[in-house]
Design an enzyme around this catalytic site. Structure first.
Site, PDB file in Angstrom:
ATOM      1  N   PHE A  12       0.891  -1.297   0.054  1.00  0.00           N
ATOM      2  CA  PHE A  12      -0.012  -0.046  -0.081  1.00  0.00           C
ATOM      3  C   PHE A  12       0.946   1.339  -0.011  1.00  0.00           C
ATOM      4  O   PHE A  12       0.976   2.093  -0.960  1.00  0.00           O
ATOM      5  CB  PHE A  12      -0.843   0.055   1.231  1.00  0.00           C
ATOM      6  CG  PHE A  12      -1.488   1.159   1.648  1.00  0.00           C
ATOM      7  CD1 PHE A  12      -2.212   1.970   0.524  1.00  0.00           C
ATOM      8  CD2 PHE A  12      -1.616   1.713   2.861  1.00  0.00           C
ATOM      9  CE1 PHE A  12      -2.890   3.129   0.879  1.00  0.00           C
ATOM     10  CE2 PHE A  12      -2.265   2.774   3.361  1.00  0.00           C
ATOM     11  CZ  PHE A  12      -2.915   3.666   2.420  1.00  0.00           C
ATOM     12  N   THR A 126       6.477   3.267  12.756  1.00  0.00           N
ATOM     13  CA  THR A 126       4.933   3.541  12.878  1.00  0.00           C
ATOM     14  C   THR A 126       4.882   4.019  14.373  1.00  0.00           C
ATOM     15  O   THR A 126       5.891   3.838  15.141  1.00  0.00           O
ATOM     16  CB  THR A 126       4.383   2.096  13.070  1.00  0.00           C
ATOM     17  OG1 THR A 126       3.052   2.547  13.447  1.00  0.00           O
ATOM     18  CG2 THR A 126       4.883   0.974  13.865  1.00  0.00           C
ATOM     19  N   ASP A 127       3.964   5.061  14.493  1.00  0.00           N
ATOM     20  CA  ASP A 127       3.640   5.410  15.992  1.00  0.00           C
ATOM     21  C   ASP A 127       3.366   4.487  16.976  1.00  0.00           C
ATOM     22  O   ASP A 127       3.309   4.511  17.949  1.00  0.00           O
ATOM     23  CB  ASP A 127       2.506   6.449  15.819  1.00  0.00           C
ATOM     24  CG  ASP A 127       1.143   5.937  15.395  1.00  0.00           C
ATOM     25  OD1 ASP A 127       1.108   4.936  14.928  1.00  0.00           O
ATOM     26  OD2 ASP A 127       0.313   6.830  15.370  1.00  0.00           O
ATOM     27  N   GLU A 128       3.063   3.044  16.453  1.00  0.00           N
ATOM     28  CA  GLU A 128       2.705   2.155  17.409  1.00  0.00           C
ATOM     29  C   GLU A 128       3.729   1.502  18.188  1.00  0.00           C
ATOM     30  O   GLU A 128       3.558   1.041  19.360  1.00  0.00           O
ATOM     31  CB  GLU A 128       2.013   0.953  16.665  1.00  0.00           C
ATOM     32  CG  GLU A 128       0.632   1.177  15.836  1.00  0.00           C
ATOM     33  CD  GLU A 128      -0.168   0.055  15.588  1.00  0.00           C
ATOM     34  OE1 GLU A 128       0.120  -1.149  15.979  1.00  0.00           O
ATOM     35  OE2 GLU A 128      -1.133   0.284  14.823  1.00  0.00           O
ATOM     36  N   TYR A 151       3.083  -7.148  16.253  1.00  0.00           N
ATOM     37  CA  TYR A 151       3.472  -6.353  15.329  1.00  0.00           C
ATOM     38  C   TYR A 151       4.288  -5.188  15.590  1.00  0.00           C
ATOM     39  O   TYR A 151       5.407  -5.045  15.412  1.00  0.00           O
ATOM     40  CB  TYR A 151       2.258  -5.681  14.500  1.00  0.00           C
ATOM     41  CG  TYR A 151       2.478  -4.388  13.697  1.00  0.00           C
ATOM     42  CD1 TYR A 151       3.156  -4.624  12.517  1.00  0.00           C
ATOM     43  CD2 TYR A 151       1.885  -3.270  13.942  1.00  0.00           C
ATOM     44  CE1 TYR A 151       3.339  -3.503  11.718  1.00  0.00           C
ATOM     45  CE2 TYR A 151       2.336  -2.075  13.063  1.00  0.00           C
ATOM     46  CZ  TYR A 151       3.133  -2.228  12.185  1.00  0.00           C
ATOM     47  OH  TYR A 151       3.413  -1.221  11.317  1.00  0.00           O
ATOM     48  N   LYS A 155       8.221  -3.916  15.027  1.00  0.00           N
ATOM     49  CA  LYS A 155       8.688  -2.686  14.428  1.00  0.00           C
ATOM     50  C   LYS A 155       9.717  -1.805  15.528  1.00  0.00           C
ATOM     51  O   LYS A 155      10.546  -1.276  15.010  1.00  0.00           O
ATOM     52  CB  LYS A 155       7.470  -1.906  14.201  1.00  0.00           C
ATOM     53  CG  LYS A 155       6.565  -2.429  13.301  1.00  0.00           C
ATOM     54  CD  LYS A 155       7.247  -2.548  11.773  1.00  0.00           C
ATOM     55  CE  LYS A 155       7.604  -1.196  11.206  1.00  0.00           C
ATOM     56  NZ  LYS A 155       8.013  -1.167   9.856  1.00  0.00           N
TER      57      LYS A 155
END
Ligand code: NAD
Ligand code: DAU
Length: 337
Positions: A12, A126-128, A151, A155
């Site tokens: 994506f 990622t902000d996660e 996940y 990261k």
């Protein structure tokens, strides 16, 4: 001429980035390395696949010989690493592949960047990695990493490796940490395309728990322009948060989509919550805004309209990606919730 190795460029965000670079920076040459997992799709690149300044290679970022060969053969000067297993729900069911691609794959790319003394390594994080927020506050680049899901843990591990390679071996890196993206070519396992796809087919919209979890949404093209700025203008060693200043609850998002499609809110069905679900994300993006003069080009309402129109106009793309594998994942994950 910049000679880039972009990984995950059939997915994506990577695909949108490759399209943007080829269209807006035609002096660049892009090698696009992608394993074509369930989430990778050459149909998403149909309009740019054969461009003279684009070469697609099907392969795994864990394959160090292949990565070395690409870097040597094409005289690559920077790697932008989008390749990942990216779906939180899948990481709850099957965490191992997340470690393989997101951690070992990043390590493999870093080793090549170090050994070949590349000019830059940009890690798309990622902000996660920061974990969850309460009702107030925003993530800054100084927020400690506290990932909640397999996940986000994978990261965060990759982010630590990237920084360690900078510190120990002098690899010139940047890390970007973006909030939730939406836009054309997103696989319909993620909230916005899933809701659009289901609503178009008059299917229930599964909203986890009370639906009051908050995400900060950014149109994918704006993420791509931010990554380009980081790649071309940022000093090495800097980390940048990227976000849209556009916090919405999941229920708000679902209702906006239903309203735009003229479908009833009764399609919303509350289902059992995601285990370990992060309640709220919000990004303080002032560093990239002030240092690199970056700004999003659309509001959430404008971006959502463009996205819904795109899915309506590209129903064949959607039909192609909603494969047997997708249906099997959908049935396993949502049945009995
Ligand atoms: P995606 O799942 O749509 O695409 C991932 C791509 O990586 C796919 O094309 C897949 O085939 C490829 N890939 C997977 N494993 C690979 C491997 N071992 N070797 C080579 N290619 C492999 O993901 P996305 O949503 O486009 O996310 C891209 C990156 O951006 C990820 O690193 C993700 O963590 C990060 N990110 C995503 C979001 C979001 O909202 N989607 C937000 C912030 C950051
Ligand atoms: O914040 C950045 C992250 O955003 C990226 O790093 C991830 O790759 C990306 O997948 C995304 O993670 P989320 O878990 O936030 O995205 P997702 O679209 O899966 O879910 C968004 C919110 O919607 C979340 O609160 C869970 C909820 N949700 C999701 C699905 C798929 C539902 O309520 N129902 C659903 O069916």
């Amino acid at each position: 001429m910049r000679r880039l190795l972009v990984t995950g460029g059939a997915g994506f965000i990577g695909g949108n980035f490759v399209r943007m670079v080829l269209s807006e920076h035609p002096d660049c040459f892009v090698v696009n390395l992608d394993k074509l997992t369930y989430a990778g799709n050459l149909g998403s690149l149909a309009d740019v696949l054969e461009r003279a300044n684009h070469k697609f290679v099907k392969g795994d970022i864990c394959d160090s010989r292949l990565v070395e060969q690409i870097v040597d053969e094409h005289n690559i000067d920077a790697i932008v690493n989008f390749a990942a297993e990216s779906h939180v729900d899948r990481s709850i069911n099957e965490p191992k592949v997340f470690i393989e691609t997101n951690v070992t794959g990043t390590l493999t790319l870093l080793q090549v960047a170090r050994d070949k003394n590349l000019e830059r390594f940009v890690q798309i994080s990622t902000d996660e990695v920061y974990g969850a927020l309460g009702p107030e506050g925003k993530f800054t680049e100084q927020t400690p990493l506290s990932p909640s899901s397999p996940y986000s843990a994978s990261k965060a591990a990759a982010d630590h490796l990237v920084r360690a390679f900078g510190h120990t071996y002098g690899v010139r890196f940047n890390i970007t940490r973006c909030s939730n993206n939406y836009g054309p070519y997103q696989f319909p396992e993620k909230l916005i395309p899933l809701v659009i796809n289901n609503a178009l087919n008059d299917k229930d919209l599964p909203v986890y728990g009370d639906g009051l979890q908050v995400r900060d949404w950014l149109y994918v093209y704006d993420h791509c322009t931010a990554v380009w700025k980081v790649l071309t203008e940022a000093p090495p060693g800097e980390i940048y948060n990227i976000g849209g200043c556009s916090e919405k609850t999941n229920l708000e998002v679902a209702k906006l989509i239903l309203d735009r499609l003229g479908k009833p809110h009764s399609l919303i069905k509350h289902v059992t919550d995601r285990p370990g679900h992060d309640r709220r994300y919000a990004i303080d993006a002032s560093k990239i805004i002030n240092q690199l003069n970056w700004a999003p080009s659309v509001t959430f309402e404008q971006g959502l309209k463009k996205t819904i129109d795109w899915y309506r106009d590209n129903h064949q793309w959607l039909a192609n990606v909603v494969s047997a594998e997708y249906r099997s994942f959908y049935d396993t994950w949502y049945s009995g919730r």
